[in-house]
Write a protein that holds these residues in place. Structure first.
Motif, PDB file in Angstrom:
ATOM      1  N   MET A   1       0.850  -1.209   0.000  1.00  0.00           N
ATOM      2  CA  MET A   1       0.000   0.000   0.000  1.00  0.00           C
ATOM      3  C   MET A   1       0.870   1.237   0.000  1.00  0.00           C
ATOM      4  SD  MET A   1      -3.115   0.437  -0.185  1.00  0.00           S
ATOM      5  CE  MET A   1      -3.708   2.012  -0.658  1.00  0.00           C
ATOM      6  N   ASN A   2       0.384   2.218  -0.695  1.00  0.00           N
ATOM      7  CA  ASN A   2       1.113   3.457  -0.825  1.00  0.00           C
ATOM      8  C   ASN A   2       0.740   4.399   0.305  1.00  0.00           C
ATOM      9  OD1 ASN A   2       2.813   5.038  -2.156  1.00  0.00           O
ATOM     10  ND2 ASN A   2       1.642   5.109  -4.068  1.00  0.00           N
ATOM     11  N   ILE A   3       1.661   4.657   1.187  1.00  0.00           N
ATOM     12  CA  ILE A   3       1.337   5.538   2.299  1.00  0.00           C
ATOM     13  C   ILE A   3       1.791   6.948   1.943  1.00  0.00           C
ATOM     14  CG2 ILE A   3       1.571   5.867   4.776  1.00  0.00           C
ATOM     15  CD1 ILE A   3       2.852   2.952   4.663  1.00  0.00           C
TER      16      ILE A   3
ATOM     17  N   PRO B   1       8.044   6.422   1.750  1.00  0.00           N
ATOM     18  CA  PRO B   1       8.522   5.809   0.520  1.00  0.00           C
ATOM     19  C   PRO B   1       7.862   4.447   0.300  1.00  0.00           C
ATOM     20  CG  PRO B   1      10.206   5.712   2.231  1.00  0.00           C
ATOM     21  CD  PRO B   1       9.068   6.499   2.790  1.00  0.00           C
ATOM     22  N   SER B   2       7.625   4.132  -0.957  1.00  0.00           N
ATOM     23  CA  SER B   2       7.073   2.823  -1.280  1.00  0.00           C
ATOM     24  C   SER B   2       8.210   1.924  -1.694  1.00  0.00           C
ATOM     25  CB  SER B   2       6.128   2.920  -2.461  1.00  0.00           C
ATOM     26  OG  SER B   2       5.200   3.921  -2.275  1.00  0.00           O
ATOM     27  N   ARG B   3       7.920   0.644  -1.704  1.00  0.00           N
ATOM     28  CA  ARG B   3       8.929  -0.247  -2.248  1.00  0.00           C
ATOM     29  C   ARG B   3       8.629  -0.469  -3.735  1.00  0.00           C
ATOM     30  NH1 ARG B   3      10.392  -5.554   0.915  1.00  0.00           N
ATOM     31  NH2 ARG B   3      11.643  -4.203   2.256  1.00  0.00           N
ATOM     32  N   VAL B   4       9.670  -0.308  -4.528  1.00  0.00           N
ATOM     33  CA  VAL B   4       9.539  -0.414  -5.974  1.00  0.00           C
ATOM     34  C   VAL B   4      10.284  -1.651  -6.436  1.00  0.00           C
ATOM     35  CG1 VAL B   4      10.318   0.633  -8.138  1.00  0.00           C
ATOM     36  CG2 VAL B   4       9.365   2.078  -6.335  1.00  0.00           C
ATOM     37  N   LEU B   5       9.683  -2.405  -7.356  1.00  0.00           N
ATOM     38  CA  LEU B   5      10.421  -3.519  -7.936  1.00  0.00           C
ATOM     39  C   LEU B   5      10.227  -3.516  -9.440  1.00  0.00           C
ATOM     40  CD1 LEU B   5      11.413  -6.871  -7.162  1.00  0.00           C
ATOM     41  CD2 LEU B   5       9.617  -6.838  -8.894  1.00  0.00           C
ATOM     42  N   SER B   6      11.307  -3.701 -10.165  1.00  0.00           N
ATOM     43  CA  SER B   6      11.169  -3.862 -11.605  1.00  0.00           C
ATOM     44  C   SER B   6      12.304  -4.704 -12.166  1.00  0.00           C
ATOM     45  CB  SER B   6      11.113  -2.511 -12.303  1.00  0.00           C
ATOM     46  OG  SER B   6      10.542  -2.666 -13.593  1.00  0.00           O
ATOM     47  N   GLY B   7      12.041  -5.311 -13.304  1.00  0.00           N
ATOM     48  CA  GLY B   7      13.045  -6.186 -13.896  1.00  0.00           C
ATOM     49  C   GLY B   7      13.107  -6.021 -15.397  1.00  0.00           C
ATOM     50  N   MET B   8      14.200  -6.503 -15.945  1.00  0.00           N
ATOM     51  CA  MET B   8      14.403  -6.471 -17.396  1.00  0.00           C
ATOM     52  C   MET B   8      14.967  -7.800 -17.849  1.00  0.00           C
ATOM     53  SD  MET B   8      16.360  -3.281 -18.927  1.00  0.00           S
ATOM     54  CE  MET B   8      15.709  -1.699 -18.747  1.00  0.00           C
ATOM     55  N   ARG B   9      14.531  -8.243 -19.018  1.00  0.00           N
ATOM     56  CA  ARG B   9      15.031  -9.520 -19.534  1.00  0.00           C
ATOM     57  C   ARG B   9      16.334  -9.305 -20.281  1.00  0.00           C
ATOM     58  NH1 ARG B   9      11.470 -12.719 -22.883  1.00  0.00           N
ATOM     59  NH2 ARG B   9      11.356 -10.886 -24.199  1.00  0.00           N
TER      60      ARG B   9
ATOM     61  N   MET C   1       7.298 -11.322  -3.842  1.00  0.00           N
ATOM     62  CA  MET C   1       8.410 -11.657  -2.952  1.00  0.00           C
ATOM     63  C   MET C   1       8.854 -10.454  -2.130  1.00  0.00           C
ATOM     64  SD  MET C   1      10.326 -14.239  -2.294  1.00  0.00           S
ATOM     65  CE  MET C   1      10.712 -15.325  -3.662  1.00  0.00           C
ATOM     66  N   TYR C   2       8.824  -9.267  -2.771  1.00  0.00           N
ATOM     67  CA  TYR C   2       9.370  -8.080  -2.099  1.00  0.00           C
ATOM     68  C   TYR C   2       8.267  -7.198  -1.526  1.00  0.00           C
ATOM     69  CZ  TYR C   2      13.382 -10.055  -4.131  1.00  0.00           C
ATOM     70  OH  TYR C   2      14.355 -10.973  -4.436  1.00  0.00           O
ATOM     71  N   ARG C   3       7.021  -7.705  -1.515  1.00  0.00           N
ATOM     72  CA  ARG C   3       5.875  -6.900  -1.067  1.00  0.00           C
ATOM     73  C   ARG C   3       5.940  -5.521  -1.699  1.00  0.00           C
ATOM     74  NH1 ARG C   3       4.165  -9.875   3.567  1.00  0.00           N
ATOM     75  NH2 ARG C   3       5.824 -11.271   4.233  1.00  0.00           N
ATOM     76  N   ALA C   4       6.263  -5.514  -3.003  1.00  0.00           N
ATOM     77  CA  ALA C   4       6.422  -4.236  -3.707  1.00  0.00           C
ATOM     78  C   ALA C   4       5.069  -3.574  -3.859  1.00  0.00           C
ATOM     79  CB  ALA C   4       7.038  -4.479  -5.079  1.00  0.00           C
ATOM     80  N   SER C   5       5.032  -2.280  -3.615  1.00  0.00           N
ATOM     81  CA  SER C   5       3.759  -1.593  -3.813  1.00  0.00           C
ATOM     82  C   SER C   5       3.722  -0.882  -5.160  1.00  0.00           C
ATOM     83  CB  SER C   5       3.494  -0.610  -2.684  1.00  0.00           C
ATOM     84  OG  SER C   5       4.610   0.204  -2.486  1.00  0.00           O
ATOM     85  N   LEU C   6       4.876  -0.640  -5.736  1.00  0.00           N
ATOM     86  CA  LEU C   6       4.900   0.032  -7.043  1.00  0.00           C
ATOM     87  C   LEU C   6       5.745  -0.772  -8.024  1.00  0.00           C
ATOM     88  CD1 LEU C   6       5.460   3.868  -6.628  1.00  0.00           C
ATOM     89  CD2 LEU C   6       3.451   2.680  -7.496  1.00  0.00           C
ATOM     90  N   VAL C   7       5.183  -1.008  -9.191  1.00  0.00           N
ATOM     91  CA  VAL C   7       5.906  -1.757 -10.209  1.00  0.00           C
ATOM     92  C   VAL C   7       5.945  -0.929 -11.491  1.00  0.00           C
ATOM     93  CG1 VAL C   7       6.011  -3.922 -11.494  1.00  0.00           C
ATOM     94  CG2 VAL C   7       5.052  -3.889  -9.189  1.00  0.00           C
ATOM     95  N   PRO C   8       7.067  -0.261 -11.756  1.00  0.00           N
ATOM     96  CA  PRO C   8       7.143   0.509 -12.988  1.00  0.00           C
ATOM     97  C   PRO C   8       7.282  -0.421 -14.186  1.00  0.00           C
ATOM     98  CG  PRO C   8       9.178   0.739 -11.707  1.00  0.00           C
ATOM     99  CD  PRO C   8       8.277  -0.149 -10.928  1.00  0.00           C
TER     100      PRO C   8
ATOM    101  N   ASN D   1       0.629  -2.104  -7.078  1.00  0.00           N
ATOM    102  CA  ASN D   1       0.070  -1.212  -8.104  1.00  0.00           C
ATOM    103  C   ASN D   1       1.072  -1.107  -9.237  1.00  0.00           C
ATOM    104  OD1 ASN D   1      -2.320  -0.316  -6.686  1.00  0.00           O
ATOM    105  ND2 ASN D   1      -0.879   0.708  -5.317  1.00  0.00           N
ATOM    106  N   HIS D   2       0.551  -0.956 -10.454  1.00  0.00           N
ATOM    107  CA  HIS D   2       1.512  -0.710 -11.525  1.00  0.00           C
ATOM    108  C   HIS D   2       1.726   0.793 -11.632  1.00  0.00           C
ATOM    109  CE1 HIS D   2      -2.426  -0.770 -13.680  1.00  0.00           C
ATOM    110  NE2 HIS D   2      -1.958   0.393 -14.093  1.00  0.00           N
ATOM    111  N   TYR D   3       2.847   1.141 -12.184  1.00  0.00           N
ATOM    112  CA  TYR D   3       3.164   2.538 -12.412  1.00  0.00           C
ATOM    113  C   TYR D   3       3.644   2.572 -13.838  1.00  0.00           C
ATOM    114  CZ  TYR D   3       6.065   6.715 -12.297  1.00  0.00           C
ATOM    115  OH  TYR D   3       6.637   7.925 -12.579  1.00  0.00           O
ATOM    116  N   VAL D   4       2.835   3.112 -14.717  1.00  0.00           N
ATOM    117  CA  VAL D   4       3.177   3.028 -16.135  1.00  0.00           C
ATOM    118  C   VAL D   4       4.226   4.061 -16.461  1.00  0.00           C
ATOM    119  CG1 VAL D   4       2.315   3.050 -18.488  1.00  0.00           C
ATOM    120  CG2 VAL D   4       0.829   2.349 -16.625  1.00  0.00           C
TER     121      VAL D   4
END
Ligand code: TRP
Ligand code: SF4
Length: 407
Positions: free
Chosen positions: A1-3, A7-15, A147-154, A255-258
């Motif tokens: 959840m975004n408080i 700060p939120s936890r962000v997770l993103s990956g690239m192939r 896994m990371y309880r990420a709240s934001l996924v760009p 949540n996604h973050y486009v």
């Protein structure tokens, strides 16, 4: 959840499927660099995801090259290992364990309906993608995120359905595994522990959500719970679930973050993509860049040198918008409309800007390429930090699914 304010936890990956192009650089990595100053960020190389489509075409050597070059390019672009955790998916094997456990509760129909499943099968006709691994691609991605309880996924536009699926999988997981004996009573006790005033506020928000379906009330209630300092982790999870009438909230819905679609067009004016063959790479040959830009299409109205044009109809202008300063953009715009400059005049400074950017990037990259022990340390530290978070999540997950009792 975004408080709000936290700060939120962000997770993103690239192939790691090959060299990065300018679309990745301006559209993905730059936003990552900005976010690392505001949020707690985890950025990783999704090497298992690359295997879902490249399993028959990679060797150990090419995989290694792609993975290490990708990390070098992140660092050279400003991703800072002091601020963000940089890691490699396969070096945190908990991802595979969570993927397996999530697969137990992921209905086949959900996976078959993910748009990329059919789209990619049609687009990549030369590959056999009728595999368990490819169908499971978004489940593995869900494991990465949860896994990371990420709240934001760009992510880019095309990945939104994957983040939505992640939310559904989390919800289902919580409702299947989060039920505990005496749940209602435990939730009731937790509300009492909050104190009279907070308890009443919680009940008010919950009623607004459960009886009137007000989604804002749900959002407010979740951040309200997060703002109460003396709530134990267990009670917080219980009440997060209690709000929605499920069990405990073991896994957190992201949540996604486009990230804005990259404004850098490919050299044919379409979206820049390796598969369209229209990409300029981050470490490209200067001669190739020169040739590609010179042969870029321009406003078709400018047939002859003295035909006026409209920058709005020209992909070269889109590049100027990314690379050129105000006065130069003015020069382009006026010169194009009045035909006082030719298209090649217009392209020349642009070629210069792109080559400068590349040169500076290469210079920074070279430092990392030459210092393998530093690079190895960045990766080892990142994998260790990520592994610690992953282990924490998994020891809880194992407890709920029933595999934690005999370890
Ligand atoms: N599927 C993503 C892509 O192709 C890469 C990815 C894997 C990812 N796991 C992720 C992105 C988790 C965000 C979060 O771009
Ligand atoms: Fe495009 Fe520049 Fe030619 Fe105008 S002058 S059409 S902006 S390349």
């Amino acid at each position: 959840m975004n408080i709000p304010g936290q700060p939120s936890r962000v997770l993103s990956g690239m192939r790691p499927t090959g060299p990065l192009h300018l679309g990745h650089y301006h559209g993905v990595i730059k936003p990552w660099v900005e976010m690392q100053h505001v949020h707690e960020c985890f950025y990783f190389v999704a090497d298992w995801h690359a295997l879902t489509t490249e399993f028959d075409s990679v060797s150990e050597a090419t995989m290694k090259e792609n993975v290490l070059n990708m990390i070098v390019d992140w660092l050279a672009s400003g991703v800072d290992p002091e601020l963000a955790t940089i890691f490699i998916q396969s070096r945190v094997p908990e991802h595979a364990e969570l993927y397996l456990l999530l697969s137990m509760i992921s209905p086949l129909g959900w996976l078959e309906r993910v748009p990329s499943f059919k789209d990619q099968q049609e687009k990549l006709k030369n590959k056999d993608l009728s595999t368990h691994g490819f169908l499971g691609y978004p489940v593995l991605q869900s494991a990465d995120i949860l896994m990371y309880r990420a709240s934001l996924v760009p992510v880019g536009q095309d990945q939104i359905p994957h983040v939505e699926l992640t939310r559904e999988i989390a919800r289902r997981f919580n409702s299947v595994f989060g039920k505990e004996e005496g749940f209602e009573q435990k939730a009731e006790n937790a509300i009492r522990k909050m104190g009279k005033k907070n308890g009443a506020q919680y009940r008010r928000l919950r009623t607004a959500y459960t009886e009137r379906g007000d989604p804002n009330a749900l959002r407010d209630a979740k951040s309200f719970l997060n703002s109460i300092p003396n709530l134990s982790r267990g009670d917080r999870e219980r009440l997060q679930g209690h709000l929605e009438g499920s069990g405990r909230q073991i896994l957190v819905e992201p949540n996604h973050y486009v990230t804005e679609a990259s404004k850098v067009p490919g050299v044919d004016g379409q979206k820049m993509s390796k598969s369209y063959g229209n990409a300029i790479y981050l470490r490209d040959e200067p001669n190739r860049i020169d040739k590609l830009i010179r042969s870029m299409p321009t406003d078709p109205a400018r047939v002859r040198r003295n035909d006026p044009g409209d920058p709005g109809k020209c992909p070269v202008w889109d590049l100027h918008k990314v690379y050129s300063a105000e006065d130069e953009k003015k020069w382009v715009s006026e010169g194009c409309k009045s035909a006082s400059i030719g298209c090649l005049d217009c392209k020349k400074p642009l070629i210069g800007h792109i080559l400068d950017e590349q040169e500076q990037h290469m210079e920074r990259a070279r430092a990392y390429i030459e210092d393998r022990s530093y690079l190895n340390k960045v990766i080892a530290d990142g994998c260790e930090r990520a592994g610690a978070v992953a282990e924490e999540t998994m020891s809880e997950v194992r407890r709920y699914v029933g595999t934690g009792g005999y370890r």
